[in-house]
Design a protein around this motif. Structure first.
Motif, PDB file in Angstrom:
ATOM      1  N   ARG A  80       0.845  -1.184   0.000  1.00 26.75           N
ATOM      2  CA  ARG A  80       0.000   0.000   0.000  1.00 26.75           C
ATOM      3  C   ARG A  80       0.876   1.228   0.000  1.00 26.75           C
ATOM      4  O   ARG A  80       2.061   1.170   0.276  1.00 26.75           O
ATOM      5  CB  ARG A  80      -0.895   0.021   1.233  1.00 26.75           C
ATOM      6  N   SER A  81       0.279   2.374  -0.217  1.00 26.99           N
ATOM      7  CA  SER A  81       1.028   3.628  -0.219  1.00 26.99           C
ATOM      8  C   SER A  81       0.349   4.632   0.688  1.00 26.99           C
ATOM      9  O   SER A  81      -0.810   4.950   0.490  1.00 26.99           O
ATOM     10  CB  SER A  81       1.084   4.209  -1.631  1.00 26.99           C
ATOM     11  N   PRO A  82       1.024   5.149   1.701  1.00 31.69           N
ATOM     12  CA  PRO A  82       0.419   6.156   2.558  1.00 31.69           C
ATOM     13  C   PRO A  82       0.077   7.396   1.750  1.00 31.69           C
ATOM     14  O   PRO A  82       0.765   7.745   0.801  1.00 31.69           O
ATOM     15  CB  PRO A  82       1.528   6.459   3.572  1.00 31.69           C
ATOM     16  N   GLN A  83      -0.997   8.063   2.132  1.00 28.56           N
ATOM     17  CA  GLN A  83      -1.429   9.245   1.408  1.00 28.56           C
ATOM     18  C   GLN A  83      -0.376  10.342   1.523  1.00 28.56           C
ATOM     19  O   GLN A  83       0.023  10.739   2.603  1.00 28.56           O
ATOM     20  CB  GLN A  83      -2.763   9.745   1.961  1.00 28.56           C
ATOM     21  N   GLY A  84       0.065  10.806   0.335  1.00 26.82           N
ATOM     22  CA  GLY A  84       0.931  11.978   0.296  1.00 26.82           C
ATOM     23  C   GLY A  84       2.343  11.769   0.783  1.00 26.82           C
ATOM     24  O   GLY A  84       3.055  12.716   1.043  1.00 26.82           O
ATOM     25  N   ILE A  85       2.787  10.517   0.947  1.00 23.32           N
ATOM     26  CA  ILE A  85       4.126  10.285   1.445  1.00 23.32           C
ATOM     27  C   ILE A  85       4.919   9.584   0.354  1.00 23.32           C
ATOM     28  O   ILE A  85       4.605   8.462  -0.023  1.00 23.32           O
ATOM     29  CB  ILE A  85       4.117   9.422   2.721  1.00 23.32           C
ATOM     30  N   PHE A  86       5.929  10.247  -0.160  1.00 22.21           N
ATOM     31  CA  PHE A  86       6.714   9.681  -1.240  1.00 22.21           C
ATOM     32  C   PHE A  86       8.189   9.967  -0.988  1.00 22.21           C
ATOM     33  O   PHE A  86       8.572  11.097  -0.688  1.00 22.21           O
ATOM     34  CB  PHE A  86       6.333  10.275  -2.602  1.00 22.21           C
ATOM     35  N   THR A  87       9.031   8.932  -1.127  1.00 24.79           N
ATOM     36  CA  THR A  87      10.466   9.165  -1.107  1.00 24.79           C
ATOM     37  C   THR A  87      10.883   9.673  -2.476  1.00 24.79           C
ATOM     38  O   THR A  87      10.183   9.514  -3.463  1.00 24.79           O
ATOM     39  CB  THR A  87      11.217   7.864  -0.797  1.00 24.79           C
ATOM     40  N   THR A  88      12.065  10.288  -2.529  1.00 22.47           N
ATOM     41  CA  THR A  88      12.566  10.786  -3.813  1.00 22.47           C
ATOM     42  C   THR A  88      12.664   9.655  -4.823  1.00 22.47           C
ATOM     43  O   THR A  88      12.246   9.768  -5.968  1.00 22.47           O
ATOM     44  CB  THR A  88      13.962  11.411  -3.613  1.00 22.47           C
TER      45      THR A  88
ATOM     46  N   GLY B  57     -10.656  -7.695   6.145  1.00 18.61           N
ATOM     47  CA  GLY B  57     -11.373  -6.952   7.167  1.00 18.61           C
ATOM     48  C   GLY B  57     -12.788  -6.702   6.690  1.00 18.61           C
ATOM     49  O   GLY B  57     -13.216  -7.214   5.656  1.00 18.61           O
ATOM     50  N   ASN B  58     -13.547  -5.901   7.446  1.00 17.50           N
ATOM     51  CA  ASN B  58     -14.950  -5.650   7.106  1.00 17.50           C
ATOM     52  C   ASN B  58     -15.322  -4.185   7.308  1.00 17.50           C
ATOM     53  O   ASN B  58     -16.452  -3.865   7.669  1.00 17.50           O
ATOM     54  CB  ASN B  58     -15.868  -6.552   7.943  1.00 17.50           C
ATOM     55  N   PHE B  59     -14.357  -3.295   7.027  1.00 17.32           N
ATOM     56  CA  PHE B  59     -14.578  -1.867   7.260  1.00 17.32           C
ATOM     57  C   PHE B  59     -14.942  -1.125   5.976  1.00 17.32           C
ATOM     58  O   PHE B  59     -15.986  -0.477   5.892  1.00 17.32           O
ATOM     59  CB  PHE B  59     -13.326  -1.251   7.893  1.00 17.32           C
ATOM     60  N   THR B  60     -14.101  -1.218   4.976  1.00 15.86           N
ATOM     61  CA  THR B  60     -14.374  -0.525   3.717  1.00 15.86           C
ATOM     62  C   THR B  60     -13.492  -1.090   2.620  1.00 15.86           C
ATOM     63  O   THR B  60     -12.607  -1.916   2.866  1.00 15.86           O
ATOM     64  CB  THR B  60     -14.136   0.989   3.855  1.00 15.86           C
ATOM     65  N   LEU B  61     -13.730  -0.633   1.403  1.00 19.09           N
ATOM     66  CA  LEU B  61     -12.927  -1.056   0.262  1.00 19.09           C
ATOM     67  C   LEU B  61     -11.556  -0.394   0.320  1.00 19.09           C
ATOM     68  O   LEU B  61     -11.430   0.776   0.679  1.00 19.09           O
ATOM     69  CB  LEU B  61     -13.632  -0.674  -1.037  1.00 19.09           C
ATOM     70  N   HIS B  62     -10.538  -1.149  -0.037  1.00 24.15           N
ATOM     71  CA  HIS B  62      -9.209  -0.586  -0.264  1.00 24.15           C
ATOM     72  C   HIS B  62      -8.824  -0.886  -1.700  1.00 24.15           C
ATOM     73  O   HIS B  62      -9.015  -2.009  -2.182  1.00 24.15           O
ATOM     74  CB  HIS B  62      -8.164  -1.189   0.659  1.00 24.15           C
ATOM     75  N   ALA B  63      -8.287   0.094  -2.404  1.00 32.78           N
ATOM     76  CA  ALA B  63      -7.905  -0.111  -3.794  1.00 32.78           C
ATOM     77  C   ALA B  63      -6.608   0.612  -4.103  1.00 32.78           C
ATOM     78  O   ALA B  63      -6.307   1.666  -3.542  1.00 32.78           O
ATOM     79  CB  ALA B  63      -9.009   0.378  -4.735  1.00 32.78           C
TER      80      ALA B  63
ATOM     81  N   LEU C 289     -15.979   6.548   0.346  1.00 38.18           N
ATOM     82  CA  LEU C 289     -15.645   7.970   0.436  1.00 38.18           C
ATOM     83  C   LEU C 289     -15.681   8.454   1.878  1.00 38.18           C
ATOM     84  O   LEU C 289     -14.825   9.228   2.322  1.00 38.18           O
ATOM     85  CB  LEU C 289     -16.621   8.786  -0.416  1.00 38.18           C
ATOM     86  N   GLN C 290     -16.648   7.986   2.637  1.00 39.83           N
ATOM     87  CA  GLN C 290     -16.807   8.418   4.030  1.00 39.83           C
ATOM     88  C   GLN C 290     -15.679   7.869   4.911  1.00 39.83           C
ATOM     89  O   GLN C 290     -15.141   8.587   5.762  1.00 39.83           O
ATOM     90  CB  GLN C 290     -18.156   7.934   4.559  1.00 39.83           C
ATOM     91  N   ARG C 291     -15.323   6.611   4.698  1.00 40.98           N
ATOM     92  CA  ARG C 291     -14.393   5.938   5.612  1.00 40.98           C
ATOM     93  C   ARG C 291     -12.927   5.988   5.178  1.00 40.98           C
ATOM     94  O   ARG C 291     -12.030   5.816   6.007  1.00 40.98           O
ATOM     95  CB  ARG C 291     -14.829   4.474   5.787  1.00 40.98           C
ATOM     96  N   LYS C 292     -12.690   6.198   3.888  1.00 40.35           N
ATOM     97  CA  LYS C 292     -11.305   6.225   3.412  1.00 40.35           C
ATOM     98  C   LYS C 292     -11.180   7.258   2.294  1.00 40.35           C
ATOM     99  O   LYS C 292     -10.965   6.922   1.130  1.00 40.35           O
ATOM    100  CB  LYS C 292     -10.881   4.846   2.921  1.00 40.35           C
TER     101      LYS C 292
ATOM    102  N   PHE D  66      -9.742  -3.672   6.732  1.00 40.73           N
ATOM    103  CA  PHE D  66     -10.065  -3.332   8.118  1.00 40.73           C
ATOM    104  C   PHE D  66      -9.805  -1.847   8.334  1.00 40.73           C
ATOM    105  O   PHE D  66      -9.272  -1.153   7.461  1.00 40.73           O
ATOM    106  CB  PHE D  66      -9.229  -4.179   9.084  1.00 40.73           C
ATOM    107  N   ASP D  67     -10.164  -1.349   9.489  1.00 38.92           N
ATOM    108  CA  ASP D  67      -9.982   0.066   9.815  1.00 38.92           C
ATOM    109  C   ASP D  67      -8.532   0.294  10.228  1.00 38.92           C
ATOM    110  O   ASP D  67      -8.148   0.058  11.375  1.00 38.92           O
ATOM    111  CB  ASP D  67     -10.934   0.458  10.945  1.00 38.92           C
ATOM    112  N   THR D  68      -7.720   0.762   9.281  1.00 42.74           N
ATOM    113  CA  THR D  68      -6.302   0.964   9.555  1.00 42.74           C
ATOM    114  C   THR D  68      -6.052   2.117  10.528  1.00 42.74           C
ATOM    115  O   THR D  68      -4.966   2.212  11.103  1.00 42.74           O
ATOM    116  CB  THR D  68      -5.544   1.239   8.239  1.00 42.74           C
ATOM    117  N   GLY D  69      -7.053   2.963  10.724  1.00 41.58           N
ATOM    118  CA  GLY D  69      -6.908   4.029  11.699  1.00 41.58           C
ATOM    119  C   GLY D  69      -7.149   3.568  13.127  1.00 41.58           C
ATOM    120  O   GLY D  69      -6.721   4.216  14.084  1.00 41.58           O
ATOM    121  N   TYR D  70      -7.810   2.426  13.271  1.00 36.45           N
ATOM    122  CA  TYR D  70      -8.142   1.915  14.599  1.00 36.45           C
ATOM    123  C   TYR D  70      -7.197   0.785  15.018  1.00 36.45           C
ATOM    124  O   TYR D  70      -6.723   0.755  16.156  1.00 36.45           O
ATOM    125  CB  TYR D  70      -9.582   1.417  14.618  1.00 36.45           C
ATOM    126  N   TYR D  71      -6.936  -0.138  14.089  1.00 34.52           N
ATOM    127  CA  TYR D  71      -6.080  -1.282  14.418  1.00 34.52           C
ATOM    128  C   TYR D  71      -4.623  -0.952  14.096  1.00 34.52           C
ATOM    129  O   TYR D  71      -4.313  -0.529  12.983  1.00 34.52           O
ATOM    130  CB  TYR D  71      -6.518  -2.526  13.641  1.00 34.52           C
TER     131      TYR D  71
END
Length: 668
Positions: free
Chosen positions: A15-23, A476-482, A514-517, A554-559
């Motif tokens: 996965r790729s964290p939002q807005g975090i990129f190495t050179t 998990g059962n929280f939301t779609l990840h793509a 959209l609401q959860r991620k 799953f909810d990556t903000g919670y777990y």
């Protein structure tokens, strides 16, 4: 999934964290998207207007049993409605009932099962494609061993290297004991040193800040942060003679969370298996397919991609006595895990009552050429049969593999059944050809998919429209990840809008996604960039085929973990999925419907819903981040970014013109 990269915080899905990129990542991604857009745009342009009365490989275009239904929207609704969660559940139970590591008898049995199902569904063509590839397994006679020996060469502690059976599903004589594929066969002993996550920065900190070196020592490291194969290579680079990996509770079972079978988190005896190969495809046939007649590189020529030291994974319970016996100063807080009754120390020479002790590591993993099988099922397109919409997932697993990969295979099989059922009922046939792909030996390094792409490279460059990967249907059962090629975002969103949310039928899956991620600006759901961790990689990176990978997350903000904890362990079973992730398989069904909708849109839309401006937007994002951080320093060295900036601006203008043209065709 076969591997991890730095984009994740464990050795699992990329996965790729939002807005975090190495050179390095920014530059690589700019190159990838520039190359990838060529395949996507050419595929769109070639496919938009072609009409063929029959396929070159025999597509049926005669009168169907029933009168053809021409309302595509209605056809697609029928297909989505045809899909059943109970079918997915039954498939998963069967597929994950027994261990099915690559090249095992069960693995071939499952390949033939899928082949027979697709033949039963009246696919136009079903192929069983064999490659002879280099694989690795622990020997059955000589066992891998890890422990502590005293000055008299007697074991004072020896790890069990075996997971405790917690459910009847896990009790099978064909389970392969924990190992790291391709680890060098060797026996070493010496001082033990703790190296945190075995990253480059960890070793540098050891040497520079703590004045410690790893020369001729056995390193012990936590799983996580980077790909395990990189851990082994970095340990080699810093002169370690061996490496022990373990799953620390801090990363897989934090305090306060229930462990399986009472919860979702990893039991203390769980051991993560996985490959150490630093490449993709068969190690002995780089860049060309591993057919019987292929030249194979000698093993001694593979030292750059295969480990040159012994490596062995352990559970938390097996690793604890090793760390508890270590001497030296305590490590800093950020290096400490959460093993109970354990003070994390740097180690080195054993002292006190353990004076003269040595750590002991013995590895007996084979490296041998074995047969791996892909299953390729084809539904010929009616009007544009020479362009392919591909859907794929690997079939092999280290043990039972209920989540990874059998959940994805179950979804793919139900999608294929629903499509062919409605074809038979209505006489409808997709505009473009759909190919379903079941890959072998993915866990060792994306081997099955890479070999097939290498063998069909020219055909795929010319004819492939897109590739959808379904490695893990639900962790998990929280939301779609793509994660997707930028050009695929619009069709992915369209598919999500057509899919009901599994928890609230008044909403679409797009709404809750959209609401959860949300994306960084909260204007749309977050879609990550593709890395190199699953079978989309050879399509996107080798032949420029636009790709997408998704799962229910799953909810990556919670777990406080970044993949499901039972990853690559004995506990990844049907019971684990049923009990801790998706009891009624509605989240699997939601993910399958998104994948199916996307496939149908790609297969049936006369003009593909693929957005060239999204590529331009992504290129500009990467460039802006690169320029903000480094342009001043580059200018000081008379290195200018003007030409790159101009090229991206020109591409943006061209993409917008192209998009306007596509929209004008749609409106006509």
């Amino acid at each position: 999934m076969s591997r991890m990269t730095e984009e994740m915080v464990t050795d699992g899905k990329v996965r790729s964290p939002q807005g975090i990129f190495t050179t390095r990542r920014i530059i690589l991604m700019i190159l990838v998207v520039v190359v990838g857009v060529v395949g996507g745009l050419i595929g769109w342009a070639i496919g938009k207007g072609q009409v063929h009365p029959t396929s070159s490989n025999g597509a049926t275009t005669g009168s169907p049993t029933n009168s053809p239904t021409t309302d595509l929207q209605e056809i697609h609704k029928q297909i989505i409605a045809e899909m059943k969660s109970t079918n997915i559940e039954d498939l998963l139970k069967y597929l994950s009932a027994k261990p099915h590591i690559a090249a095992s008898a069960r693995q071939l049995e499952l390949a033939n099962f899928i082949k027979s199902k697709w033949e039963e569904y009246n696919f136009d063509k079903v192929e069983l494609v064999k490659y002879k590839v280099l694989l690795s397994k622990p020997q059955t006679v000589l066992k891998n061993r890890v422990g502590l020996k005293d000055s008299s060469d007697n074991f004072r502690y020896e790890a069990t290297i075996k997971e405790k059976v917690l459910h009847p599903d896990e009790d099978d004589p064909n389970i392969v004991l924990p190992f790291n594929a391709y680890a060098k066969e060797a026996t070493v002993e010496g001082d033990l040193i703790y190296v945190n996550y075995a990253r480059q920065e960890d070793f540098v900190k050891l040497e520079n800040d703590f004045q410690l070196n790893c020369d001729n020592k056995i390193a012990i490291a936590r799983y996580g942060k980077i790909f395990r194969g990189d851990k082994a290579r970095i340990a080699e680079r810093f002169r370690c003679k061996g490496l022990i990996l373990f799953s620390d509770p801090a990363d897989y079972a934090p305090p306060g969370y229930k462990k399986y079978p009472d919860g979702w988190f990893l039991p203390d005896t769980g051991v993560q298996r996985g490959t150490l190969f630093l490449g993709d495809g068969d190690p002995q046939t780089p860049g060309y397919p591993a057919i019987e007649s292929a030249y194979r590189w000698p093993l001694e020529n593979l030292t750059d991609v295969l480990p040159n030291i012994p490596v062995q994974p352990l559970s938390a319970s097996d690793a604890a006595p090793l760390l508890q016996a270590m001497s030296g100063n305590e490590v800093p807080a950020e290096w400490r895990g959460q093993l109970q009754n354990t003070t994390y120390r740097f180690g080195g020479q054993f002292t006190g009552s353990r004076n003269g002790w040595k750590a002991y590591l013995e590895v007996h993993n084979t490296r041998e050429s074995l047969d791996a099988y892909n299953v390729i099922g084809t539904i010929n397109g009616k009007l544009d049969p020479d362009h392919y919409v591909l859907v794929g997932n690997h079939r092999d697993s280290w043990i039972f593999g209920a989540v990874d990969p059998s959940s994805g295979t179950s979804n793919m099989m139900e999608i294929s059944r629903a499509i062919t059922t409605v074809m038979k009922k209505t006489g409808w046939r997709p505009r473009r050809t759909i190919k379903f792909c079941s890959w072998g030996a993915e866990e060792y390094g994306l081997i099955g998919s890479t070999e097939w792409v290498e063998e069909n490279e020219k055909l795929l460059i010319r004819n492939a429209v897109s590739y959808a990967n379904t490695d893990i249907a639900a962790e998990g059962n929280f939301t779609l990840h793509a994660a997707a090629s930028p050009i695929m975002k619009s069709v992915l969103y369209e598919a999500a809008k057509q899919t009901p949310d599994p928890d609230d039928s008044t909403k679409s899956l797009y709404d809750t996604w959209l609401q959860r991620k949300p994306s960084a600006d909260k204007s749309e759901p977050y879609v990550g960039s593709l890395g190199a961790g699953s079978d989309y990689a050879p399509f996107m990176q080798r032949v420029g085929v636009s790709s997408v990978d998704f799962s229910y997350d799953f909810d990556t903000g919670y777990y406080p973990v970044s993949s499901y904890p039972a990853y690559h362990t004995i506990y990844d079973t049907f019971d684990y999925v049923k009990k801790t992730i998706d009891p009624d398989f509605r989240y699997h069904l939601a993910g399958a419907r998104v994948c199916c909708s996307l496939t149908l849109l790609q297969a049936d839309n006369p003009v593909l819903s693929m957005s060239a401006p999204e590529y331009a937007k992504t290129l500009k994002l990467y460039f802006d981040q690169l320029a903000e951080q480094y342009e001043a320093r580059l200018n000081a060295r008379n290195i200018k970014l003007n030409y790159l900036r101009s090229a991206i601006n020109n591409f943006t203008t061209a993409a917008q013109t192209f998009d306007s043209f596509a929209k004008s065709i749609k409106s006509d």
